[in-house]
Design an enzyme around this catalytic site. Structure first.
Site, PDB file in Angstrom:
ATOM      1  N   ARG A   1       7.642  27.853 -41.192  1.00  0.00           N
ATOM      2  CA  ARG A   1       6.918  27.732 -39.927  1.00  0.00           C
ATOM      3  C   ARG A   1       7.241  28.924 -39.038  1.00  0.00           C
ATOM      4  NH1 ARG A   1       3.831  25.040 -41.897  1.00  0.00           N
ATOM      5  NH2 ARG A   1       3.028  22.994 -41.349  1.00  0.00           N
TER       6      ARG A   1
ATOM      7  N   HIS B   1      -0.938  32.211 -43.916  1.00  0.00           N
ATOM      8  CA  HIS B   1      -0.542  30.812 -44.130  1.00  0.00           C
ATOM      9  C   HIS B   1      -1.147  30.279 -45.436  1.00  0.00           C
ATOM     10  CE1 HIS B   1       0.808  27.007 -41.791  1.00  0.00           C
ATOM     11  NE2 HIS B   1       0.895  26.782 -43.089  1.00  0.00           N
TER      12      HIS B   1
ATOM     13  N   ALA C   1       0.234  26.794 -49.259  1.00  0.00           N
ATOM     14  CA  ALA C   1      -0.316  25.608 -49.924  1.00  0.00           C
ATOM     15  C   ALA C   1      -1.704  25.870 -50.500  1.00  0.00           C
ATOM     16  CB  ALA C   1      -0.396  24.466 -48.917  1.00  0.00           C
TER      17      ALA C   1
ATOM     18  N   ASP D   1       4.478  34.361 -44.111  1.00  0.00           N
ATOM     19  CA  ASP D   1       3.238  33.620 -44.380  1.00  0.00           C
ATOM     20  C   ASP D   1       2.804  32.866 -43.127  1.00  0.00           C
ATOM     21  OD1 ASP D   1       1.167  32.517 -46.049  1.00  0.00           O
ATOM     22  OD2 ASP D   1       2.291  30.634 -46.118  1.00  0.00           O
TER      23      ASP D   1
ATOM     24  N   THR E   1      12.998  25.208 -43.513  1.00  0.00           N
ATOM     25  CA  THR E   1      13.254  24.037 -42.666  1.00  0.00           C
ATOM     26  C   THR E   1      11.962  23.655 -41.953  1.00  0.00           C
ATOM     27  OG1 THR E   1      13.700  25.297 -40.679  1.00  0.00           O
ATOM     28  CG2 THR E   1      15.563  24.954 -42.162  1.00  0.00           C
TER      29      THR E   1
ATOM     30  N   GLU F   1      -0.961  31.223 -34.664  1.00  0.00           N
ATOM     31  CA  GLU F   1      -1.846  31.508 -35.810  1.00  0.00           C
ATOM     32  C   GLU F   1      -3.296  31.334 -35.397  1.00  0.00           C
ATOM     33  OE1 GLU F   1      -0.578  29.227 -39.208  1.00  0.00           O
ATOM     34  OE2 GLU F   1       1.388  30.157 -39.203  1.00  0.00           O
TER      35      GLU F   1
ATOM     36  N   CYS G   1       8.160  31.375 -45.201  1.00  0.00           N
ATOM     37  CA  CYS G   1       6.952  30.675 -45.668  1.00  0.00           C
ATOM     38  C   CYS G   1       7.025  29.229 -45.192  1.00  0.00           C
ATOM     39  CB  CYS G   1       6.858  30.715 -47.194  1.00  0.00           C
ATOM     40  SG  CYS G   1       6.485  32.353 -47.824  1.00  0.00           S
TER      41      CYS G   1
HETATM   42  N1  LIG Z   1       3.489  28.018 -45.786  1.00  0.00           N
HETATM   43  C1  LIG Z   1       2.927  26.896 -46.124  1.00  0.00           C
HETATM   44  O1  LIG Z   1       1.742  26.823 -46.380  1.00  0.00           O
HETATM   45  C2  LIG Z   1       3.757  25.666 -46.232  1.00  0.00           C
HETATM   46  C3  LIG Z   1       3.452  24.694 -47.184  1.00  0.00           C
HETATM   47  C4  LIG Z   1       4.236  23.557 -47.264  1.00  0.00           C
HETATM   48  C5  LIG Z   1       5.293  23.393 -46.394  1.00  0.00           C
HETATM   49  N2  LIG Z   1       5.550  24.324 -45.460  1.00  0.00           N
HETATM   50  C6  LIG Z   1       6.680  24.193 -44.555  1.00  0.00           C
HETATM   51  O2  LIG Z   1       7.873  24.410 -45.292  1.00  0.00           O
HETATM   52  C7  LIG Z   1       8.966  23.751 -44.665  1.00  0.00           C
HETATM   53  C8  LIG Z   1       9.771  22.980 -45.692  1.00  0.00           C
HETATM   54  O3  LIG Z   1       8.970  21.983 -46.289  1.00  0.00           O
HETATM   55  P1  LIG Z   1       9.645  20.923 -47.300  1.00  0.00           P
HETATM   56  O4  LIG Z   1       8.531  20.167 -47.907  1.00  0.00           O
HETATM   57  O5  LIG Z   1      10.623  21.592 -48.181  1.00  0.00           O
HETATM   58  O6  LIG Z   1      10.413  20.012 -46.263  1.00  0.00           O
HETATM   59  P2  LIG Z   1      11.671  19.080 -46.539  1.00  0.00           P
HETATM   60  O7  LIG Z   1      11.689  18.094 -45.441  1.00  0.00           O
HETATM   61  O8  LIG Z   1      11.678  18.599 -47.935  1.00  0.00           O
HETATM   62  O9  LIG Z   1      12.902  20.074 -46.350  1.00  0.00           O
HETATM   63  C9  LIG Z   1      13.324  20.563 -45.107  1.00  0.00           C
HETATM   64  C10 LIG Z   1      14.836  20.737 -45.199  1.00  0.00           C
HETATM   65  O10 LIG Z   1      15.261  21.383 -44.015  1.00  0.00           O
HETATM   66  C11 LIG Z   1      16.538  20.854 -43.691  1.00  0.00           C
HETATM   67  N3  LIG Z   1      16.859  21.134 -42.308  1.00  0.00           N
HETATM   68  C12 LIG Z   1      16.452  20.469 -41.212  1.00  0.00           C
HETATM   69  N4  LIG Z   1      17.009  21.014 -40.110  1.00  0.00           N
HETATM   70  C13 LIG Z   1      17.761  22.042 -40.531  1.00  0.00           C
HETATM   71  C14 LIG Z   1      18.584  23.005 -39.866  1.00  0.00           C
HETATM   72  N5  LIG Z   1      18.750  22.972 -38.536  1.00  0.00           N
HETATM   73  N6  LIG Z   1      19.223  23.931 -40.603  1.00  0.00           N
HETATM   74  C15 LIG Z   1      19.071  23.968 -41.951  1.00  0.00           C
HETATM   75  N7  LIG Z   1      18.341  23.070 -42.641  1.00  0.00           N
HETATM   76  C16 LIG Z   1      17.679  22.123 -41.935  1.00  0.00           C
HETATM   77  C17 LIG Z   1      16.405  19.390 -44.010  1.00  0.00           C
HETATM   78  O11 LIG Z   1      17.661  18.778 -44.199  1.00  0.00           O
HETATM   79  C18 LIG Z   1      15.588  19.419 -45.285  1.00  0.00           C
HETATM   80  O12 LIG Z   1      16.435  19.386 -46.423  1.00  0.00           O
HETATM   81  C19 LIG Z   1       8.333  22.916 -43.573  1.00  0.00           C
HETATM   82  O13 LIG Z   1       8.417  23.624 -42.351  1.00  0.00           O
HETATM   83  C20 LIG Z   1       6.878  22.817 -43.975  1.00  0.00           C
HETATM   84  O14 LIG Z   1       6.041  22.559 -42.891  1.00  0.00           O
HETATM   85  C21 LIG Z   1       4.815  25.472 -45.364  1.00  0.00           C
HETATM   86  O1  LIG Z   2       2.800  22.098 -43.876  1.00  0.00           O
HETATM   87  C1  LIG Z   2       2.044  22.377 -44.802  1.00  0.00           C
HETATM   88  O2  LIG Z   2       1.730  21.552 -45.679  1.00  0.00           O
HETATM   89  C2  LIG Z   2       1.563  23.767 -44.927  1.00  0.00           C
HETATM   90  O3  LIG Z   2       1.842  24.491 -43.802  1.00  0.00           O
HETATM   91  C3  LIG Z   2       0.155  23.897 -45.386  1.00  0.00           C
HETATM   92  O4  LIG Z   2      -0.769  23.928 -44.339  1.00  0.00           O
HETATM   93  P1  LIG Z   2      -2.341  23.974 -44.673  1.00  0.00           P
HETATM   94  O5  LIG Z   2      -2.699  22.630 -45.206  1.00  0.00           O
HETATM   95  O6  LIG Z   2      -3.030  24.277 -43.397  1.00  0.00           O
HETATM   96  O7  LIG Z   2      -2.519  25.029 -45.699  1.00  0.00           O
END
Ligand SMILES: NC(=O)c1ccc[n+]([C@@H]2O[C@H](COP(=O)([O-])OP(=O)(O)OC[C@H]3O[C@@H](n4cnc5c(N)ncnc54)[C@H](O)[C@@H]3O)[C@@H](O)[C@H]2O)c1
Ligand SMILES: O=C(O)[C@H](O)COP(=O)(O)O
Length: 524
Positions: free
Chosen positions: A229, A276, A279, A253, A200, A258, A227
């Site tokens: 937030r 982290h 990506a 992750d 989420t 951080e 992975c």
């Molecule tokens: N670790 C990394 O490097 C990395 C990379 C990319 C994204 N992310 C993170 O991953 C997460 C998901 O990214 P995404 O692209 O799939 O986003 P997305 O918006 O496509 O999906 C998020 C989902 O969470 C759901 N959601 C919102 N509130 C909720 C709740 N209270 N309970 C359950 N579900 C809920 C939404 O309906 C949505 O379907 C984000 O936090 C993003 O920042 C991390």
């Molecule tokens: O939200 C994102 O896209 C990821 O957390 C990736 O973050 P970064 O670009 O710092 O790797």
């Protein structure tokens, strides 16, 4: 020359369209290294490391757009950006696959204890019995948040023979059925899952979602993965549930802070971590940098962006259809604001005919921006116009009518002031342009542009001559003149287009002519 600050490390290949443009200077430096020049950048590109705070936005006085090469915008004060009229865009799907794969890599590493075994062998040990894992096959995976990444994780889990349970309050039944996952409540997921992974955003609702209460509802021996937030799994609660052995292992992750520094979680043998890296693949970095670079370029060329966080999103097709009305609306807002030089409580907009079928949010924002521009000292544009109107107590509404009332399309604007109400109607005619066809109760036909002079008077012979003589005596040339009246001998108006702006003293001179009631300069 447009200047773009790229404040975090980004793929050169992705930035290529910006680097190749001779009208753009790309500066790849951290914010602290360009403190003295912050007010000179038009665009700022970041990943998650740079914090785009209100203070930074204040310093970047010329900033028009922030591009986040990634998904999460929690490092950007989007509300402040909106207030300052700065567009925020992201690259929502460029790193989806990489993050889903990273989640899977973490899941496999967690249940097979690969990082621990790796360290052991590197320490010249050969302790096979210490690293007995469990299979993923047949296990129940709980996915919290079923958006882009969550659904890619589900596909991979099914290929591994796992049972997938999904909790997402915003997931439609149709989408869940299409993907073929078991949609359940959070409590059901917590009770069933052998492994739970969160995907989420970090919001008020998801912060601490897996805290003491919900962790107590999970199976003993559960594995957890984050992975998404830091903070979605409450770190303090996690420590307790690791200490009492309820949680079998955790893969992280991301962290609440951080880098996490000397965090107690790092001392647990069954907690595996990456800095982290979701990506951090070549492909994802090319994708996200390409997406933001292209979007920023499009924006700087004055075209609509498709992945804005704080603007209505428009496709190219829709933008082309609304463009003419967007411009007409802006001019109507500018004219109305100058005509109604008094406090205003409400702006009502009626879209009639063909324009009523279009996406009007953007057109309305354009009109509001035009209206507010002469009234506010700060930047006002489509990004913040609605917010500024609300802040200033100006209500606005949209109405739609299929009937264009003699015009193929029209926009009628009614402005309710403290002392009077003003109405104007505009239309856009292909190959002819924008025309104002009703003004303050008078039928008329003029182009809302340039140096306009509005005069309201009594319909009497010689009025045009009197005005013409005064302007002529002061070397002001009249380019065009339109007249209108309500009835013979009644109230009448002239709308003049002049070759140069009028001095205020000349306005006063015209006001002194008997039978002239109102004189207004309107600069568009
Ligand atoms: N670790 C990394 O490097 C990395 C990379 C990319 C994204 N992310 C993170 O991953 C997460 C998901 O990214 P995404 O692209 O799939 O986003 P997305 O918006 O496509 O999906 C998020 C989902 O969470 C759901 N959601 C919102 N509130 C909720 C709740 N209270 N309970 C359950 N579900 C809920 C939404 O309906 C949505 O379907 C984000 O936090 C993003 O920042 C991390
Ligand atoms: O939200 C994102 O896209 C990821 O957390 C990736 O973050 P970064 O670009 O710092 O790797």
């Amino acid at each position: 020359m447009v200047r773009i600050l790229v404040a975090d490390a980004m793929s050169e290949e992705g930035l290529a369209p910006l680097l190749a443009d001779p009208t753009i200077e790309v500066v790849q430096k951290k914010v602290v290294d360009v403190e003295d020049e912050l007010d000179q950048f038009d665009a700022l590109l970041v990943r998650s490391a740079t914090k785009v705070t209100e203070q930074l936005l204040q310093k970047m006085k010329n900033l028009k757009i922030v591009g986040r090469a990634g998904v999460g915008v929690d490092n950007i004060d989007v509300d402040a950006a909106t207030r300052y009229g700065v567009v925020v865009i992201n690259a929502p799907n460029g790193n989806t696959i990489s993050t889903a794969e990273h989640t899977f890599a973490m899941m496999a590493s967690l249940v097979r204890r690969i990082p621990q075994a790796h360290i052991s062998v590197k320490s010249r040990e050969w302790n096979r019995s210490a690293f007995v894992g469990v299979e993923l096959f047949g296990k129940h995976l709980g996915i919290i948040g079923f958006g882009r990444i969550g659904s890619e994780v589900a596909k991979r889990a099914r290929a591994f023979g796992m049972h997938v349970h999904v909790y997402d309050p915003f997931l439609t039944k149709a989408r869940a059925e299409k993907i073929g996952v078991d949609v359940c409540t959070l409590d059901e997921l917590l009770a069933q899952a052998d492994i739970i992974t969160v995907h989420t955003p970090l919001t008020k609702e998801t912060k601490g979602l897996l805290g003491p209460k919900n962790l107590a509802k999970t199976k003993k021996g559960v594995y957890l993965i984050n992975c998404a937030r830091g903070g979605i799994i409450d770190e303090q609660a996690l420590i307790s549930f690791l200490e009492n052995g309820h949680v079998a292992g955790v893969a992280l992750d991301v962290f609440e802070q951080e880098p996490p520094g000397d965090h107690p979680l790092l001392s647990f043998d069954n907690v595996i971590v990456t800095p982290h890296l979701g990506a951090s693949t070549v492909e994802a970095q090319v994708n996200v940098a390409t997406q933001v670079a292209q979007e920023v370029l499009t924006f700087l060329q004055g075209k609509p962006v498709t992945s804005s966080i704080n603007l209505p999103t428009l496709s190219k097709d829709v933008y082309e259809k609304i463009q003419a009305f967007y411009t007409l609306a802006r001019k109507m807002g500018i004219v109305a604001s100058q005509y109604m030089s008094e406090p205003v409580q409400e702006i009502a907009i009626t879209y009639s005919g063909s324009v009523a079928d279009l996406e009007t949010t953007f057109i309305t924002r354009s009109l509001l921006a035009g209206f507010l521009k002469p009234r506010v000292a700060s930047t006002v544009n489509e990004v913040n116009a609605a917010m500024i109107a609300k802040e200033r107590g100006i209500a606005f509404s949209e109405k739609f009518s299929a009937n264009g009332n003699d015009y193929n399309n029209s926009i009628t604007l009614t402005v309710y002031g403290e002392n009077k109400t003003f109405t104007m109607k505009g239309t856009h005619i292909a190959h002819y342009g924008d025309r104002i066809v009703h003004f303050n109760g008078f039928a008329i036909d003029f182009a809302p542009e340039g140096h306009l002079l509005y005069i309201q008077h009594h319909d009497k012979p010689g009025m045009i001559g009197k005005v013409g003589n005064i302007l002529g005596d002061h070397q002001v040339n009249i380019a065009t003149m339109q007249v209108g009246r309500q009835e013979v001998g009644g109230k009448a108006i002239m709308m003049l287009s002049l070759d140069k702006p009028l001095d205020d003293t000349l306005v006063e001179t015209l006001e002194q002519i008997s039978d002239i009631d109102v004189v207004k300069k309107l600069e568009v």
